[in-house]
Design a protein around this motif. Sequence first.
Motif, PDB file in Angstrom:
ATOM      1  N   ILE A 281     -14.784   0.186   0.588  1.00  0.00           N
ATOM      2  CA  ILE A 281     -14.314  -1.085  -0.507  1.00  0.00           C
ATOM      3  C   ILE A 281     -15.839  -0.991  -0.777  1.00  0.00           C
ATOM      4  O   ILE A 281     -16.526  -1.516  -1.838  1.00  0.00           O
ATOM      5  CB  ILE A 281     -14.624  -2.180   0.564  1.00  0.00           C
ATOM      6  N   TYR A 282     -16.576  -0.723   0.250  1.00  0.00           N
ATOM      7  CA  TYR A 282     -18.626  -0.725  -0.191  1.00  0.00           C
ATOM      8  C   TYR A 282     -18.738  -0.263  -1.702  1.00  0.00           C
ATOM      9  O   TYR A 282     -19.253  -0.727  -2.521  1.00  0.00           O
ATOM     10  CB  TYR A 282     -19.337  -0.895   1.324  1.00  0.00           C
ATOM     11  N   GLU A 283     -17.841   1.032  -1.644  1.00  0.00           N
ATOM     12  CA  GLU A 283     -18.383   2.158  -2.151  1.00  0.00           C
ATOM     13  C   GLU A 283     -18.062   1.874  -4.046  1.00  0.00           C
ATOM     14  O   GLU A 283     -18.619   1.356  -4.389  1.00  0.00           O
ATOM     15  CB  GLU A 283     -18.149   3.565  -2.149  1.00  0.00           C
ATOM     16  N   PHE A 284     -16.664   1.019  -3.417  1.00  0.00           N
ATOM     17  CA  PHE A 284     -16.495   1.042  -4.877  1.00  0.00           C
ATOM     18  C   PHE A 284     -16.696  -0.319  -5.208  1.00  0.00           C
ATOM     19  O   PHE A 284     -16.786  -0.442  -7.137  1.00  0.00           O
ATOM     20  CB  PHE A 284     -14.726   0.676  -4.759  1.00  0.00           C
ATOM     21  N   TRP A 285     -17.328  -1.153  -4.407  1.00  0.00           N
ATOM     22  CA  TRP A 285     -17.934  -1.987  -4.692  1.00  0.00           C
ATOM     23  C   TRP A 285     -18.822  -2.394  -5.680  1.00  0.00           C
ATOM     24  O   TRP A 285     -19.277  -2.967  -6.569  1.00  0.00           O
ATOM     25  CB  TRP A 285     -17.666  -3.424  -3.639  1.00  0.00           C
ATOM     26  N   ALA A 286     -19.873  -1.077  -5.785  1.00  0.00           N
ATOM     27  CA  ALA A 286     -20.811  -1.061  -5.575  1.00  0.00           C
ATOM     28  C   ALA A 286     -21.148  -0.215  -6.799  1.00  0.00           C
ATOM     29  O   ALA A 286     -21.376  -1.262  -7.975  1.00  0.00           O
ATOM     30  CB  ALA A 286     -21.745   0.113  -4.496  1.00  0.00           C
TER      31      ALA A 286
ATOM     32  N   THR B 135     -10.821  -3.373  -8.252  1.00  0.00           N
ATOM     33  CA  THR B 135      -9.909  -3.587  -8.472  1.00  0.00           C
ATOM     34  C   THR B 135      -9.541  -2.543  -7.182  1.00  0.00           C
ATOM     35  O   THR B 135      -8.758  -2.242  -6.029  1.00  0.00           O
ATOM     36  CB  THR B 135      -8.586  -3.183  -9.330  1.00  0.00           C
ATOM     37  N   LEU B 136     -10.086  -1.350  -7.598  1.00  0.00           N
ATOM     38  CA  LEU B 136      -9.887   0.082  -6.925  1.00  0.00           C
ATOM     39  C   LEU B 136     -10.608  -0.624  -5.226  1.00  0.00           C
ATOM     40  O   LEU B 136     -10.042   0.355  -3.912  1.00  0.00           O
ATOM     41  CB  LEU B 136     -10.743   1.480  -6.507  1.00  0.00           C
ATOM     42  N   ALA B 137     -11.626  -1.264  -5.375  1.00  0.00           N
ATOM     43  CA  ALA B 137     -12.481  -2.200  -3.665  1.00  0.00           C
ATOM     44  C   ALA B 137     -11.468  -2.414  -2.861  1.00  0.00           C
ATOM     45  O   ALA B 137     -11.007  -2.548  -2.008  1.00  0.00           O
ATOM     46  CB  ALA B 137     -13.734  -2.713  -4.255  1.00  0.00           C
ATOM     47  N   GLY B 138     -10.266  -2.780  -3.630  1.00  0.00           N
ATOM     48  CA  GLY B 138      -9.356  -4.060  -3.001  1.00  0.00           C
ATOM     49  C   GLY B 138      -8.479  -3.434  -2.587  1.00  0.00           C
ATOM     50  O   GLY B 138      -7.301  -3.619  -1.998  1.00  0.00           O
ATOM     51  N   TYR B 139      -7.506  -2.316  -3.080  1.00  0.00           N
ATOM     52  CA  TYR B 139      -6.877  -1.441  -2.806  1.00  0.00           C
ATOM     53  C   TYR B 139      -7.114  -1.075  -1.125  1.00  0.00           C
ATOM     54  O   TYR B 139      -7.995  -0.244  -0.810  1.00  0.00           O
ATOM     55  CB  TYR B 139      -6.519   0.317  -3.647  1.00  0.00           C
TER      56      TYR B 139
END
Length: 428
Positions: free
Chosen positions: A97-102, A143-147
Amino acid sequence: MNEKNLSEKLFKPKFDYPETSTLVTQIKSGQQLTNSFLDSEGNSCWYRAINRLSWQWRGLPFIETEEVLSRISISKKRRSNPNWLDTVVGYQSGNWIYEFWAQATKWQKQADFDEQLTVAESEFEAYHSKCHQSWLMASGFMTLAGYPYFRNDDLANQAVLLAYRYYRHAMDHSPFIVKDLDFNFNDKVIKAILHTPLKKSDPIRAFPVVLLCSGLNDLQIDFYRFFIEHLAPLGIGLLTVDNPSMGNSKHFNLSQNTSIIHQAILEQIRTVPLIDYQNVILLGYRFGANIATRLAYLMPSKIKGLINIAPIIHQIFIDPQMQAKLPMIYRDMLADRIGLKNFSEQQLQAELKFFSLKEQRLLIKPCNVPVLNIFYEGDLLNNIEETKLITSTKSTKLFKIQLLTLKQDLQQRSQNLANWLKDLVFRS
Protein backbone atom coordinates in the motif's frame (compact mmCIF):
# COMPACT_ATOMS: atom_id res chain seq x y z
CA MET A 1 -9.76 17.24 5.27
CA ASN A 2 -8.91 17.59 1.58
CA GLU A 3 -7.22 14.82 -0.37
CA LYS A 4 -3.84 16.55 -0.36
CA ASN A 5 -3.75 16.84 3.45
CA LEU A 6 -5.14 13.32 3.85
CA SER A 7 -2.47 11.95 1.56
CA GLU A 8 0.30 13.80 3.41
CA LYS A 9 -1.01 12.64 6.80
CA LEU A 10 -1.17 9.01 5.79
CA PHE A 11 2.03 9.08 3.74
CA LYS A 12 4.11 8.61 6.87
CA PRO A 13 5.64 5.37 8.12
CA LYS A 14 3.37 3.64 10.65
CA PHE A 15 3.55 0.17 12.07
CA ASP A 16 0.19 -0.44 13.72
CA TYR A 17 -1.79 -1.30 10.58
CA PRO A 18 -2.54 -5.01 10.07
CA GLU A 19 -0.85 -6.50 7.02
CA THR A 20 -3.41 -7.24 4.29
CA SER A 21 -2.72 -10.96 3.86
CA THR A 22 -3.49 -11.56 7.56
CA LEU A 23 -6.99 -10.05 7.49
CA VAL A 24 -8.74 -13.16 6.16
CA THR A 25 -7.78 -16.43 7.84
CA GLN A 26 -8.15 -19.88 6.39
CA ILE A 27 -8.32 -22.60 9.01
CA LYS A 28 -6.82 -25.04 6.55
CA SER A 29 -5.32 -24.17 3.19
CA GLY A 30 -4.91 -26.68 0.39
CA GLN A 31 -2.78 -26.65 -2.69
CA GLN A 32 -2.61 -23.44 -4.69
CA LEU A 33 -1.86 -24.40 -8.25
CA THR A 34 -4.43 -22.96 -10.58
CA ASN A 35 -3.51 -19.62 -12.14
CA SER A 36 -5.36 -18.10 -15.05
CA PHE A 37 -3.36 -15.63 -17.11
CA LEU A 38 -6.43 -13.36 -17.12
CA ASP A 39 -6.25 -12.98 -13.35
CA SER A 40 -2.55 -13.31 -12.49
CA GLU A 41 0.77 -14.47 -13.81
CA GLY A 42 1.01 -17.41 -11.46
CA ASN A 43 3.98 -16.09 -9.51
CA SER A 44 3.89 -17.84 -6.13
CA CYS A 45 6.21 -15.32 -4.49
CA TRP A 46 3.36 -12.78 -4.36
CA TYR A 47 0.22 -12.94 -2.23
CA ARG A 48 -1.64 -10.55 -4.52
CA ALA A 49 -2.34 -11.35 -8.14
CA ILE A 50 0.25 -9.67 -10.36
CA ASN A 51 -1.62 -8.90 -13.56
CA ARG A 52 0.50 -6.74 -15.81
CA LEU A 53 -1.83 -7.38 -18.75
CA SER A 54 -4.77 -5.87 -16.90
CA TRP A 55 -2.75 -2.92 -15.57
CA GLN A 56 -1.50 -2.03 -19.04
CA TRP A 57 -5.01 -2.40 -20.43
CA ARG A 58 -6.17 0.17 -17.88
CA GLY A 59 -3.46 2.55 -19.10
CA LEU A 60 -0.89 2.35 -16.31
CA PRO A 61 2.71 2.69 -17.59
CA PHE A 62 4.56 -0.63 -17.58
CA ILE A 63 7.87 0.86 -16.45
CA GLU A 64 6.31 2.61 -13.47
CA THR A 65 4.45 -0.46 -12.24
CA GLU A 66 7.67 -2.45 -12.56
CA GLU A 67 9.52 0.18 -10.52
CA VAL A 68 6.95 -0.10 -7.74
CA LEU A 69 7.10 -3.90 -7.76
CA SER A 70 10.89 -3.69 -7.63
CA ARG A 71 10.82 -1.47 -4.54
CA ILE A 72 8.53 -3.98 -2.86
CA SER A 73 10.66 -6.94 -3.96
CA ILE A 74 14.00 -5.67 -2.65
CA SER A 75 12.73 -4.56 0.74
CA LYS A 76 14.57 -6.06 3.70
CA LYS A 77 11.79 -5.18 6.15
CA ARG A 78 9.94 -7.83 8.14
CA ARG A 79 7.20 -9.66 6.28
CA SER A 80 4.17 -11.35 7.80
CA ASN A 81 4.87 -14.24 5.43
CA PRO A 82 8.48 -14.54 4.25
CA ASN A 83 7.33 -16.48 1.17
CA TRP A 84 5.38 -13.50 -0.19
CA LEU A 85 7.13 -10.32 -1.27
CA ASP A 86 4.10 -8.08 -0.79
CA THR A 87 3.60 -8.74 2.93
CA VAL A 88 5.93 -6.15 4.50
CA VAL A 89 4.42 -5.28 7.88
CA GLY A 90 3.52 -1.68 8.65
CA TYR A 91 2.89 1.33 6.48
CA GLN A 92 6.51 1.91 5.45
CA SER A 93 8.81 1.50 2.47
CA GLY A 94 8.43 -1.93 0.91
CA ASN A 95 4.80 -2.27 1.98
CA TRP A 96 2.42 -2.74 -0.99
CA ILE A 97 0.00 0.00 0.00
CA TYR A 98 2.80 2.42 0.89
CA GLU A 99 4.67 1.98 -2.40
CA PHE A 100 1.68 2.25 -4.71
CA TRP A 101 0.38 5.16 -2.63
CA ALA A 102 3.75 6.86 -3.09
CA GLN A 103 3.50 6.44 -6.86
CA ALA A 104 -0.04 7.81 -6.85
CA THR A 105 1.09 10.79 -4.78
CA LYS A 106 3.71 11.70 -7.39
CA TRP A 107 0.97 11.90 -10.01
CA GLN A 108 -1.36 13.75 -7.64
CA LYS A 109 1.31 16.41 -7.10
CA GLN A 110 1.86 16.59 -10.86
CA ALA A 111 -1.89 17.03 -11.36
CA ASP A 112 -2.02 19.80 -8.74
CA PHE A 113 0.88 21.53 -10.50
CA ASP A 114 -0.82 21.14 -13.91
CA GLU A 115 -4.04 22.70 -12.61
CA GLN A 116 -2.21 25.75 -11.29
CA LEU A 117 -0.77 26.62 -14.68
CA THR A 118 -2.07 29.71 -16.43
CA VAL A 119 -2.74 29.03 -20.10
CA ALA A 120 -3.97 31.00 -23.05
CA GLU A 121 -7.46 30.27 -24.39
CA SER A 122 -5.96 28.59 -27.45
CA GLU A 123 -4.19 26.08 -25.19
CA PHE A 124 -7.22 25.03 -23.11
CA GLU A 125 -7.63 21.68 -24.85
CA ALA A 126 -4.03 20.64 -24.24
CA TYR A 127 -4.26 21.92 -20.64
CA HIS A 128 -7.32 19.81 -19.90
CA SER A 129 -5.75 16.79 -21.58
CA LYS A 130 -2.64 17.04 -19.40
CA CYS A 131 -4.61 17.48 -16.18
CA HIS A 132 -6.93 14.65 -17.21
CA GLN A 133 -4.04 12.24 -17.74
CA SER A 134 -2.26 13.16 -14.51
CA TRP A 135 -5.37 12.64 -12.40
CA LEU A 136 -6.09 9.33 -14.17
CA MET A 137 -2.61 8.08 -13.32
CA ALA A 138 -3.00 9.19 -9.69
CA SER A 139 -6.33 7.38 -9.48
CA GLY A 140 -5.01 4.23 -11.18
CA PHE A 141 -2.04 3.82 -8.87
CA MET A 142 -4.12 4.62 -5.80
CA THR A 143 -6.60 1.95 -6.91
CA LEU A 144 -3.77 -0.58 -7.00
CA ALA A 145 -2.73 0.54 -3.51
CA GLY A 146 -6.12 -0.56 -2.21
CA TYR A 147 -6.14 -3.96 -3.92
CA PRO A 148 -7.56 -6.55 -3.03
CA TYR A 149 -10.16 -4.27 -1.39
CA PHE A 150 -10.85 -6.23 1.78
CA ARG A 151 -13.59 -4.51 3.72
CA ASN A 152 -11.69 -4.55 7.03
CA ASP A 153 -8.46 -3.19 5.53
CA ASP A 154 -8.72 0.37 6.85
CA LEU A 155 -5.62 1.75 5.15
CA ALA A 156 -6.61 0.22 1.80
CA ASN A 157 -10.08 1.75 2.21
CA GLN A 158 -8.46 5.18 2.60
CA ALA A 159 -6.54 4.54 -0.63
CA VAL A 160 -9.76 3.62 -2.44
CA LEU A 161 -11.41 6.79 -1.14
CA LEU A 162 -8.60 8.88 -2.60
CA ALA A 163 -8.68 6.89 -5.84
CA TYR A 164 -12.31 7.93 -6.33
CA ARG A 165 -11.55 11.56 -5.54
CA TYR A 166 -8.72 11.60 -8.07
CA TYR A 167 -10.98 9.92 -10.63
CA ARG A 168 -13.60 12.64 -10.15
CA HIS A 169 -10.91 15.28 -10.77
CA ALA A 170 -9.89 13.40 -13.92
CA MET A 171 -13.48 13.32 -15.13
CA ASP A 172 -13.76 17.08 -14.60
CA HIS A 173 -11.11 17.38 -17.33
CA SER A 174 -12.51 14.62 -19.56
CA PRO A 175 -13.60 15.62 -23.07
CA PHE A 176 -16.86 13.79 -22.30
CA ILE A 177 -19.59 14.56 -19.79
CA VAL A 178 -19.36 12.20 -16.80
CA LYS A 179 -22.04 12.22 -14.10
CA ASP A 180 -22.32 10.66 -10.64
CA LEU A 181 -25.69 8.97 -10.16
CA ASP A 182 -27.44 7.76 -7.01
CA PHE A 183 -29.97 4.94 -6.98
CA ASN A 184 -31.93 3.81 -3.93
CA PHE A 185 -32.24 0.32 -2.53
CA ASN A 186 -33.48 -0.75 0.91
CA ASP A 187 -32.83 2.68 2.42
CA LYS A 188 -29.27 2.63 1.12
CA VAL A 189 -27.68 4.54 -1.74
CA ILE A 190 -26.10 2.82 -4.76
CA LYS A 191 -23.43 5.08 -6.21
CA ALA A 192 -22.92 4.71 -9.96
CA ILE A 193 -21.00 6.66 -12.60
CA LEU A 194 -22.47 7.46 -16.01
CA HIS A 195 -19.87 8.04 -18.72
CA THR A 196 -21.71 9.76 -21.54
CA PRO A 197 -20.56 9.84 -25.19
CA LEU A 198 -21.55 13.52 -25.21
CA LYS A 199 -18.90 16.20 -25.32
CA LYS A 200 -19.51 19.37 -23.40
CA SER A 201 -20.46 21.26 -26.56
CA ASP A 202 -22.87 18.57 -27.83
CA PRO A 203 -26.65 18.97 -27.62
CA ILE A 204 -28.20 16.88 -24.87
CA ARG A 205 -29.76 13.65 -26.12
CA ALA A 206 -30.54 10.16 -24.88
CA PHE A 207 -28.06 7.44 -25.85
CA PRO A 208 -27.68 3.65 -25.57
CA VAL A 209 -25.70 2.49 -22.58
CA VAL A 210 -23.63 -0.50 -21.52
CA LEU A 211 -24.22 -1.48 -17.89
CA LEU A 212 -20.96 -2.93 -16.62
CA CYS A 213 -20.85 -5.99 -14.37
CA SER A 214 -17.19 -6.26 -13.35
CA GLY A 215 -15.16 -8.98 -11.67
CA LEU A 216 -14.01 -9.45 -8.08
CA ASN A 217 -10.66 -7.81 -8.88
CA ASP A 218 -12.02 -4.57 -10.30
CA LEU A 219 -13.52 -1.30 -9.15
CA GLN A 220 -15.88 0.64 -11.37
CA ILE A 221 -13.20 3.28 -12.04
CA ASP A 222 -10.97 0.74 -13.82
CA PHE A 223 -12.84 0.87 -17.14
CA TYR A 224 -12.43 4.41 -18.43
CA ARG A 225 -10.06 3.34 -21.19
CA PHE A 226 -12.58 0.74 -22.38
CA PHE A 227 -15.21 3.48 -22.58
CA ILE A 228 -13.03 6.02 -24.35
CA GLU A 229 -11.66 3.60 -26.95
CA HIS A 230 -14.57 1.28 -27.68
CA LEU A 231 -17.92 2.79 -26.60
CA ALA A 232 -17.68 6.56 -26.97
CA PRO A 233 -16.77 6.35 -30.71
CA LEU A 234 -20.03 4.42 -31.24
CA GLY A 235 -22.11 6.99 -29.37
CA ILE A 236 -22.71 4.51 -26.53
CA GLY A 237 -22.37 5.38 -22.85
CA LEU A 238 -20.98 3.32 -19.97
CA LEU A 239 -22.77 2.98 -16.64
CA THR A 240 -20.55 1.55 -13.90
CA VAL A 241 -21.22 0.43 -10.34
CA ASP A 242 -19.17 -1.47 -7.78
CA ASN A 243 -20.12 -5.03 -6.94
CA PRO A 244 -21.57 -5.72 -3.48
CA SER A 245 -18.90 -5.66 -0.72
CA MET A 246 -16.47 -3.56 -2.82
CA GLY A 247 -15.64 0.12 -3.24
CA ASN A 248 -18.68 2.37 -3.08
CA SER A 249 -20.87 -0.72 -2.58
CA LYS A 250 -19.01 -2.21 0.37
CA HIS A 251 -22.05 -1.63 2.62
CA PHE A 252 -23.94 -4.25 0.57
CA ASN A 253 -23.27 -7.93 1.20
CA LEU A 254 -22.52 -10.30 -1.65
CA SER A 255 -24.92 -13.24 -1.70
CA GLN A 256 -26.14 -15.83 -4.19
CA ASN A 257 -28.42 -13.04 -5.45
CA THR A 258 -25.34 -11.50 -7.05
CA SER A 259 -27.34 -9.17 -9.28
CA ILE A 260 -29.21 -7.35 -6.52
CA ILE A 261 -27.53 -3.95 -7.03
CA HIS A 262 -27.63 -4.04 -10.83
CA GLN A 263 -31.25 -5.14 -10.71
CA ALA A 264 -32.17 -2.11 -8.62
CA ILE A 265 -30.43 0.12 -11.17
CA LEU A 266 -32.32 -1.45 -14.07
CA GLU A 267 -35.61 -0.92 -12.25
CA GLN A 268 -34.83 2.81 -11.83
CA ILE A 269 -32.94 3.49 -15.04
CA ARG A 270 -35.94 5.18 -16.68
CA THR A 271 -35.48 8.03 -14.21
CA VAL A 272 -32.21 9.02 -15.93
CA PRO A 273 -33.22 11.20 -18.92
CA LEU A 274 -29.85 10.82 -20.67
CA ILE A 275 -30.17 7.05 -20.99
CA ASP A 276 -32.17 5.40 -23.76
CA TYR A 277 -33.65 2.80 -21.42
CA GLN A 278 -34.77 0.66 -24.38
CA ASN A 279 -31.13 0.21 -25.38
CA VAL A 280 -29.38 -1.13 -22.28
CA ILE A 281 -26.73 -3.79 -22.91
CA LEU A 282 -25.15 -5.82 -20.11
CA LEU A 283 -21.42 -6.50 -20.14
CA GLY A 284 -20.19 -9.17 -17.73
CA TYR A 285 -16.47 -9.73 -17.16
CA ARG A 286 -15.30 -12.87 -15.28
CA PHE A 287 -17.37 -13.07 -12.06
CA GLY A 288 -19.41 -10.17 -13.43
CA ALA A 289 -20.80 -12.55 -16.06
CA ASN A 290 -22.58 -14.31 -13.20
CA ILE A 291 -24.33 -11.01 -12.46
CA ALA A 292 -25.04 -10.13 -16.08
CA THR A 293 -26.32 -13.58 -17.07
CA ARG A 294 -28.53 -13.72 -14.01
CA LEU A 295 -30.09 -10.39 -14.99
CA ALA A 296 -30.62 -11.58 -18.56
CA TYR A 297 -32.76 -14.41 -17.23
CA LEU A 298 -34.61 -12.40 -14.57
CA MET A 299 -35.20 -9.11 -16.44
CA PRO A 300 -35.09 -9.77 -20.21
CA SER A 301 -37.68 -7.06 -20.96
CA LYS A 302 -35.28 -4.37 -19.69
CA ILE A 303 -32.22 -5.64 -21.55
CA LYS A 304 -31.29 -5.24 -25.20
CA GLY A 305 -28.41 -7.73 -25.20
CA LEU A 306 -25.79 -9.56 -23.16
CA ILE A 307 -22.00 -9.67 -23.62
CA ASN A 308 -19.94 -12.03 -21.47
CA ILE A 309 -16.13 -12.07 -21.44
CA ALA A 310 -14.50 -15.19 -19.94
CA PRO A 311 -17.60 -15.94 -17.85
CA ILE A 312 -17.35 -17.63 -14.46
CA ILE A 313 -20.84 -18.94 -13.82
CA HIS A 314 -20.76 -22.57 -12.66
CA GLN A 315 -17.78 -24.93 -12.40
CA ILE A 316 -15.61 -23.06 -9.91
CA PHE A 317 -18.57 -22.80 -7.53
CA ILE A 318 -19.35 -26.53 -7.39
CA ASP A 319 -15.96 -28.20 -7.86
CA PRO A 320 -14.05 -28.58 -4.52
CA GLN A 321 -10.90 -29.76 -6.28
CA MET A 322 -10.87 -26.69 -8.50
CA GLN A 323 -11.47 -24.43 -5.48
CA ALA A 324 -8.63 -26.09 -3.54
CA LYS A 325 -6.21 -25.26 -6.36
CA LEU A 326 -7.05 -21.56 -6.41
CA PRO A 327 -4.31 -19.16 -5.26
CA MET A 328 -4.92 -18.09 -1.68
CA ILE A 329 -5.69 -14.51 -2.74
CA TYR A 330 -8.74 -15.69 -4.69
CA ARG A 331 -10.09 -17.83 -1.92
CA ASP A 332 -9.53 -14.94 0.49
CA MET A 333 -11.33 -12.54 -1.84
CA LEU A 334 -14.29 -14.90 -2.23
CA ALA A 335 -14.45 -15.34 1.55
CA ASP A 336 -14.18 -11.60 2.19
CA ARG A 337 -16.85 -10.74 -0.35
CA ILE A 338 -19.38 -13.13 1.19
CA GLY A 339 -18.50 -12.19 4.76
CA LEU A 340 -16.32 -15.08 5.97
CA LYS A 341 -13.42 -13.72 8.00
CA ASN A 342 -12.29 -17.05 9.46
CA PHE A 343 -13.20 -20.05 7.37
CA SER A 344 -12.41 -23.61 6.46
CA GLU A 345 -12.39 -25.06 2.97
CA GLN A 346 -15.60 -26.91 3.81
CA GLN A 347 -17.34 -23.68 4.82
CA LEU A 348 -16.24 -21.94 1.63
CA GLN A 349 -17.35 -24.87 -0.52
CA ALA A 350 -20.77 -24.88 1.13
CA GLU A 351 -21.24 -21.16 0.50
CA LEU A 352 -19.98 -21.11 -3.08
CA LYS A 353 -22.24 -23.82 -4.45
CA PHE A 354 -25.19 -21.44 -4.19
CA PHE A 355 -23.49 -19.05 -6.64
CA SER A 356 -23.66 -21.50 -9.54
CA LEU A 357 -26.28 -20.35 -12.03
CA LYS A 358 -26.77 -23.94 -13.06
CA GLU A 359 -27.52 -24.91 -9.45
CA GLN A 360 -29.95 -21.96 -9.36
CA ARG A 361 -31.60 -23.63 -12.37
CA LEU A 362 -31.33 -20.50 -14.50
CA LEU A 363 -29.33 -22.20 -17.25
CA ILE A 364 -31.75 -25.06 -17.92
CA LYS A 365 -33.19 -23.09 -20.83
CA PRO A 366 -31.98 -20.26 -23.11
CA CYS A 367 -32.45 -16.64 -22.07
CA ASN A 368 -34.56 -14.24 -24.13
CA VAL A 369 -31.95 -11.66 -25.16
CA PRO A 370 -29.20 -11.83 -27.83
CA VAL A 371 -25.91 -13.13 -26.39
CA LEU A 372 -22.27 -12.63 -27.33
CA ASN A 373 -19.85 -14.90 -25.45
CA ILE A 374 -16.06 -14.48 -25.59
CA PHE A 375 -13.75 -17.09 -24.09
CA TYR A 376 -9.97 -17.47 -23.92
CA GLU A 377 -7.97 -20.50 -24.91
CA GLY A 378 -6.07 -21.87 -21.93
CA ASP A 379 -8.19 -20.09 -19.31
CA LEU A 380 -8.20 -22.39 -16.27
CA LEU A 381 -11.29 -20.82 -14.69
CA ASN A 382 -13.46 -20.88 -17.79
CA ASN A 383 -13.65 -23.05 -20.90
CA ILE A 384 -15.81 -23.52 -23.96
CA GLU A 385 -18.08 -25.99 -22.18
CA GLU A 386 -18.90 -23.50 -19.45
CA THR A 387 -19.29 -20.67 -21.94
CA LYS A 388 -21.73 -22.71 -24.02
CA LEU A 389 -24.03 -22.99 -21.01
CA ILE A 390 -25.14 -19.42 -21.80
CA THR A 391 -27.47 -19.52 -24.81
CA SER A 392 -30.23 -17.37 -26.26
CA THR A 393 -33.58 -17.94 -27.92
CA LYS A 394 -32.73 -15.08 -30.30
CA SER A 395 -29.06 -15.31 -31.24
CA THR A 396 -25.91 -16.67 -29.64
CA LYS A 397 -22.44 -15.78 -30.91
CA LEU A 398 -19.21 -17.27 -29.63
CA PHE A 399 -15.70 -15.86 -30.13
CA LYS A 400 -12.45 -17.53 -29.11
CA ILE A 401 -9.27 -15.68 -28.17
CA GLN A 402 -6.10 -17.61 -29.02
CA LEU A 403 -3.44 -17.68 -26.31
CA LEU A 404 -0.50 -17.67 -28.73
CA THR A 405 -1.76 -14.57 -30.54
CA LEU A 406 -3.24 -12.90 -27.47
CA LYS A 407 -2.52 -9.22 -28.23
CA GLN A 408 -3.69 -9.50 -31.83
CA ASP A 409 -6.78 -11.43 -30.79
CA LEU A 410 -7.58 -8.93 -28.03
CA GLN A 411 -7.74 -6.22 -30.68
CA GLN A 412 -9.93 -8.48 -32.77
CA ARG A 413 -12.13 -9.12 -29.75
CA SER A 414 -12.66 -5.39 -29.32
CA GLN A 415 -13.59 -5.04 -32.98
CA ASN A 416 -15.98 -8.00 -32.81
CA LEU A 417 -17.57 -6.54 -29.70
CA ALA A 418 -17.97 -3.13 -31.36
CA ASN A 419 -19.48 -4.64 -34.51
CA TRP A 420 -21.91 -6.72 -32.48
CA LEU A 421 -22.97 -3.67 -30.48
CA LYS A 422 -23.51 -1.62 -33.64
CA ASP A 423 -25.66 -4.34 -35.19
CA LEU A 424 -27.66 -4.77 -32.00
CA VAL A 425 -28.29 -1.12 -31.19
CA PHE A 426 -28.40 0.66 -34.54
CA ARG A 427 -29.61 -1.99 -37.02
CA SER A 428 -32.13 -3.99 -35.07
